[in-house]
Design a protein around this motif. Structure first.
Motif, short mmCIF file in Angstrom:
data_model
loop_
_atom_site.label_atom_id
_atom_site.label_comp_id
_atom_site.label_asym_id
_atom_site.label_seq_id
_atom_site.Cartn_x
_atom_site.Cartn_y
_atom_site.Cartn_z
N GLU A 115 34.92 36.03 50.56
CA GLU A 115 34.49 35.11 51.63
C GLU A 115 33.22 34.37 51.20
O GLU A 115 33.10 33.17 51.42
CB GLU A 115 34.25 35.89 52.93
CG GLU A 115 35.58 36.10 53.66
CD GLU A 115 35.51 37.14 54.75
OE1 GLU A 115 34.49 37.87 54.84
OE2 GLU A 115 36.50 37.23 55.52
N THR A 116 32.30 35.12 50.57
CA THR A 116 31.07 34.48 50.09
C THR A 116 31.41 33.40 49.07
O THR A 116 30.87 32.29 49.13
CB THR A 116 30.15 35.54 49.43
OG1 THR A 116 30.09 36.67 50.28
CG2 THR A 116 28.76 35.00 49.16
N ILE A 170 36.71 41.71 49.83
CA ILE A 170 36.93 40.66 50.85
C ILE A 170 35.62 39.91 51.12
O ILE A 170 35.58 38.69 51.18
CB ILE A 170 37.52 41.28 52.14
CG1 ILE A 170 38.96 41.74 51.86
CG2 ILE A 170 37.49 40.29 53.29
CD1 ILE A 170 39.64 42.45 52.98
N GLU A 171 34.55 40.70 51.25
CA GLU A 171 33.22 40.09 51.50
C GLU A 171 32.86 39.13 50.36
O GLU A 171 32.45 37.99 50.60
CB GLU A 171 32.19 41.21 51.54
CG GLU A 171 31.31 41.19 52.77
CD GLU A 171 30.48 42.45 52.81
OE1 GLU A 171 29.46 42.49 52.11
OE2 GLU A 171 30.88 43.42 53.51
N ALA A 172 33.07 39.61 49.13
CA ALA A 172 32.73 38.78 47.96
C ALA A 172 33.58 37.51 47.94
O ALA A 172 33.10 36.42 47.62
CB ALA A 172 32.96 39.58 46.68
N GLU A 208 32.59 56.09 48.14
CA GLU A 208 33.37 54.86 48.30
C GLU A 208 34.85 55.11 48.02
O GLU A 208 35.23 55.50 46.92
CB GLU A 208 32.83 53.79 47.34
CG GLU A 208 31.51 53.24 47.79
CD GLU A 208 31.11 51.97 47.05
OE1 GLU A 208 31.88 51.51 46.18
OE2 GLU A 208 30.03 51.45 47.35
N ASP A 221 32.89 30.42 50.84
CA ASP A 221 31.86 29.63 51.53
C ASP A 221 31.06 28.82 50.53
O ASP A 221 30.78 27.64 50.75
CB ASP A 221 30.92 30.55 52.31
CG ASP A 221 31.63 31.14 53.54
OD1 ASP A 221 32.72 30.61 53.87
OD2 ASP A 221 31.11 32.11 54.12
N ASN A 257 33.92 44.41 41.90
CA ASN A 257 33.92 44.78 43.31
C ASN A 257 34.83 45.97 43.61
O ASN A 257 34.58 46.74 44.54
CB ASN A 257 34.35 43.59 44.16
CG ASN A 257 33.22 42.60 44.32
OD1 ASN A 257 32.21 42.89 44.95
ND2 ASN A 257 33.35 41.45 43.69
N LYS A 266 37.24 46.18 51.08
CA LYS A 266 36.42 45.42 52.03
C LYS A 266 35.29 44.69 51.30
O LYS A 266 34.93 43.57 51.63
CB LYS A 266 35.85 46.35 53.09
CG LYS A 266 36.88 46.68 54.16
CD LYS A 266 36.30 47.54 55.24
CE LYS A 266 37.35 47.84 56.30
NZ LYS A 266 37.01 49.02 57.08
N LYS A 267 34.74 45.41 50.29
CA LYS A 267 33.66 44.81 49.48
C LYS A 267 34.19 43.54 48.79
O LYS A 267 33.52 42.51 48.73
CB LYS A 267 33.25 45.83 48.40
CG LYS A 267 31.77 45.99 48.27
CD LYS A 267 31.37 47.14 47.39
CE LYS A 267 32.32 47.56 46.31
NZ LYS A 267 31.91 48.54 45.41
N THR A 283 36.91 50.95 51.30
CA THR A 283 35.54 50.42 51.20
C THR A 283 35.49 49.36 50.10
O THR A 283 34.89 48.30 50.27
CB THR A 283 34.54 51.56 50.84
OG1 THR A 283 34.93 52.73 51.55
CG2 THR A 283 33.12 51.18 51.14
N THR A 294 45.17 40.00 53.50
CA THR A 294 43.94 39.19 53.66
C THR A 294 43.44 38.75 52.29
O THR A 294 43.05 37.59 52.10
CB THR A 294 42.84 40.06 54.33
OG1 THR A 294 43.44 40.85 55.34
CG2 THR A 294 41.72 39.22 54.87
#
Ligand SMILES: Nc1ncnc2c1ncn2[C@@H]1O[C@H](COP(=O)(O)OP(=O)(O)OP(=O)(O)O)[C@@H](O)[C@H]1O
Ligand SMILES: [Mg+2]
Length: 517
Positions: free
Chosen positions: A464-465, A460-462, A450, A468, A442, A457-458, A454, A424
């Motif tokens: 995606e942000t 991945i979030e960053a 952590e 976007d 991250n 995933k952090k 974890t 991913t």
């Protein structure tokens, strides 16, 4: 003193006899008399002995040094060269505290000890001895004696040429190389020149350089990394090559890329890899070209001279020159504001040509290998003259984090080589501009709870942000572009309409005058 020579001559009967004589000498003769007897007996022995002795005294006279003496470089190099052998073979050792060394102490053999060495099949022996000389200032009936230590090399006379031509050179070079690899490396920064004249003030201040970055921890494509490491190694071992091609032993690197992509980390990795010192040159505190030369001439060999953010440093880019020109024009129109600005005008006069002259000219004349590194976030702003090949031999781009760079960071920060989430992340990294610094931030666990998953995933979030945000930004840019284009089109239509009207009117006028039928 004689013990070591006795040792080097060998033969148990001889040794026993000479030890006996030595004891008698020690008991019945004072130091200075003993020294004369030894000197005469040595002369006598040299008439029949097949051995040659070379003495390397610890101190040599040098008026520039404190109290008129200076520790001999050759003595120090021999001590270092023999250190490993001494600690393995000698019985009586001395622990010497060596300045600026990463080792707590260096072991060397104590007086009257000896070791053998073998080089290219030739056996040689080394011993440390001590001689006594009368102190010059002493007027007493029992004059004070100075002890002077020296290394003595003993070898058969058939090896005279080999020792003079090859062996001594080998010992000194090797000793110095060991000292360099054991030394504590330094990070120098330049002092403002107003402090240079003060008592004991120096042009450079230093601290111990202990940056942990290495090429292993540096996140970038492995192919590119290998290319840089090979280039550095070729340079550091290229003394003969540079002499052969008639080029000064210098190399220039330009590191460019957005903030947080690892330019400073790479400089630290380079210094650690080559075991060089770093001179971090802050150009904004250098008053003029003369000061720049004085600073650079004081740098030592085996060092990296770094000028960070060269585009912001000084009058080095065409753009900045234009900005300055604009400011000057404004000042000319408003002399009062110039007067109030006062000193600011004489801020810094280090110029591009001053820097280039140094790199091309004097720079080549000072011995020892040196690397100069410039960094910038905006390579396109730099003057072409500064970065042409020959001055900056290698241009290295440090860019946004790719999948390969991410894997290095994941290994460094989380100690994971692979993970189901990697796929991913790899997918998200494509087309997302995220710096290695952001990825690293991250990936770093923020609490004991952590774990690797974890943190991934952090990230991945960053990602995606960031994706976007980039998408929104691109859409906004496209919208603005379309709006501008629409406005331009309407303007053209208006202009076209007005022109058509003007044309019609003209035609009307011409028709009315009856010129055109
Ligand atoms: N390529 C990289 N590999 C490993 N760590 C990196 C890399 N890039 C950045 N980092 C991490 O991010 C931090 C900032 O990186 P660094 O200071 O080297 O960036 P820089 O390119 O010099 O930025 P600037 O242009 O702002 O000076 C470092 O402390 C390091 O931990
Ligand atoms: Mg930096």
């Amino acid at each position: 003193m004689m013990m070591a020579e006795i040792w080097s001559l060998g033969g148990s009967l001889q040794i026993a006899t000479i030890v006996f004589l030595w004891k008698i000498l020690e008991i019945y003769f004072p130091g200075h008399l003993r020294s004369s007897i030894i000197s005469y007996s040595m002369k006598l022995a040299s008439l029949v002995s097949p051995y040659i002795y070379i003495r390397f005294p610890e101190f040599i006279g040098d008026s520039e040094e404190y109290m008129g003496v200076k520790r001999s470089d050759a003595y120090a190099a021999i001590e270092t060269y023999l250190s490993g052998k001494s600690s393995r073979e000698a019985k009586y050792l001395k622990a010497v505290d060596v300045k600026d060394s990463s080792q707590p102490v260096q072991l060397s053999m104590d007086e009257n000890e000896g070791v053998t060495d073998e080089f290219e099949g030739v056996k040689l022996s080394w011993a440390v001895n001590k001689e006594y000389t009368r102190t010059q200032q002493s007027f007493s009936f029992y004059p004070q004696m100075d002890e002077k230590r020296y290394y003595q090399l003993t070898f058969h006379k058939s090896h005279r040429d080999f020792v003079n031509g090859t062996y001594i050179n080998h010992v000194i070079q090797k000793g110095k190389a060991i000292t360099v690899s054991n030394r504590q490396r330094k990070l120098y920064t330049n002092n403002p020149s107003q402090n240079w004249e003060r008592y004991k003030a120096r042009k450079w201040s230093h601290v111990t350089f202990e940056h942990p970055a290495t090429f292993d921890t540096l996140a970038m494509e492995s192919k590119k990394k290998l290319e840089i490491v090979n280039d550095l190694e070729k340079f550091s071992k290229g003394k003969e090559y540079y002499t052969k091609i008639g080029k000064a032993w210098k190399r220039g690197y330009l590191l460019y890329g957005p903030p947080g992509t690892g330019k400073s980390s790479m400089i630290a990795a380079m210094a650690n890899h080559l075991e060089y010192d770093i001179y971090d040159l802050e150009l904004t505190t250098v008053k003029d070209n003369t000061e720049l030369r004085r600073l650079l001439i004081e740098t030592t060999g085996k060092s990296i001279i770094v000028i960070e953010d060269i585009d912001c440093s000084l009058d080095l880019t065409g753009q900045r020159k234009n900005e300055k020109k604009k400011a000057k024009d404004e000042e000319a129109k408003d002399p009062v504001s110039k007067m109030t600005k006062g000193e600011e005008d004489s801020n810094s006069k280090v110029t591009l040509s001053g820097l280039l002259n140094f790199i091309d000219g004097l720079w080549s004349a000072i011995g020892g290998e040196r690397i100069i590194v410039f960094t910038t976030n905006y390579v396109e702003k730099l003057d072409a003259a500064l970065i042409r090949r020959g001055r900056m031999d290698k241009h290295i781009e440090l860019s946004y984090c790719g999948f390969e760079a991410f894997k290095v960071l994941a290994k460094n920060y989380l100690d994971v080589d692979s993970h189901p989430l990697f796929a991913t992340i790899g997918h998200l990294l494509e087309g997302t501009n995220i710096t290695p610094a952001d990825v690293a931030e991250n990936l770093m666990p923020k609490s004991m709870n952590e774990d690797a998953e974890t943190c991934l995933k952090k990230l991945i979030e960053a990602l995606e942000t960031a994706k976007d945000a980039a998408k929104m930004k691109a859409e906004e840019e496209a919208r603005l572009k379309a709006e501008t284009e629409e406005k331009e089109k309407q303007k053209d239509v208006k202009v076209d309409g007005s022109l058509a009207k003007v044309k019609d009117n003209c035609v009307g006028v011409v028709k009315d005058n009856g010129v055109i039928a």
